[in-house]
Design a protein around this motif. Structure first.
Motif: not given
Length: 274
Positions: A244-273
């Motif tokens: 569902t999610m993939w943490q692909y780096t610990s040195s992403g831009p700005t701050v934090g570890d960066h991740d990819k959600f396996n789908g478009a933004l509407d799928r992120v909302r679906a998980l939230a709902d």
């Protein structure tokens, strides 16, 4: 030049004797002493802390035909986060460390958790598990009571259980594979009873295989958040056909570890709902 009688020994200065003794001791110190010098402060653990040390890094994420949505995860390590900058860079969801064990809460949690929400991100909280300190149920309750809850507001993701290498000692927390799987089940069952949601499981395949025996019993209900700093997520733990999610780096831009959600933004909302 002074002459010494045959068989006599020249006295050695006290400083030289002390140095020799210390040198001898340094070779005989147990490994645990050397390890203790590098053990982090308890409470400072964060997502992916052991990934570089144990899995390393190879390549950069490849371009995929599947639409993915950029995210970030943060902890007290990042301090106060510039959420507007992250939003401008394309980040649309975020997880913030809330708790660890039953002894730590993130002092920056409010700024990070509410700040991401206020700029428009879909946000969630995570718990760093320490299975050797208290039970799974006890830690799930502590997590929910200190920021790890869930609300049906369309912008709050279910809590995530960060279960990975122990930064303070034995990698598998001194537990057998079956005992660790039981601890995780205890946490997940309690979290669902408290919130009505199935928690996300964050882990790395190599740790999961080593420490749970590649247990596949959670895949049906709990979304997988895989950690791997490479061009692709690699082989997933048993049972999960996709991440569902993939943490692909610990040195992403700005701050934090960066991740990819396996789908478009509407799928992120679906998980939230839910």
């Amino acid at each position: 030049m002074p002459v010494h009688r045959p068989g006599s020994i020249r006295p050695r200065p006290l400083a030289v004797l002390a140095a020799a003794l210390l040198a001898a001791l340094s070779f005989s110190l147990p490994l645990t002493t050397a390890h203790a010098a590098t053990t982090p402060t308890r409470g400072s653990a964060r997502m992916g802390m052991g990934v570089l040390a144990h899995d390393g890094r190879s390549g950069t994420p490849s371009t995929s035909d599947v639409t993915q949505t950029e995210g970030v995860d943060v902890s007290a390590y990042q301090g106060n986060v510039s959420w507007s900058t992250l939003w401008s860079s394309g980040v649309r969801w975020a997880y913030t460390k809330a708790t660890e064990g039953t002894y730590y809460t993130n002092p920056y949690f409010a700024q990070q958790y509410n700040g991401s929400y206020n700029v428009g991100m879909i946000r969630g909280a995570y718990h760093f598990a320490t299975p050797n300190t208290t039970s799974g149920a006890t830690q799930a309750n502590y997590f929910v009571d200190h920021g790890g809850g869930w609300s049906r507001d369309g912008k709050t993701l279910p809590g995530a259980l960060d279960i990975e290498w122990n930064p303070y000692g034995a990698a598998c927390y001194g537990k057998s594979a079956s005992a660790l799987a039981g601890w995780i089940a205890d946490f997940l069952n309690t979290y669902k009873a408290r919130t009505g949601r199935d928690a996300v499981i964050y882990t790395a395949s190599s740790w999961w295989t080593q420490c749970t025996g590649n247990y596949g019993g959670f895949a049906a209900n709990n979304p997988l958040w895989i950690a791997r700093y490479a061009s692709d997520p690699g082989t997933l733990p048993a049972g999960w056909p996709y991440y569902t999610m993939w943490q692909y780096t610990s040195s992403g831009p700005t701050v934090g570890d960066h991740d990819k959600f396996n789908g478009a933004l509407d799928r992120v909302r679906a998980l939230a709902d839910g």
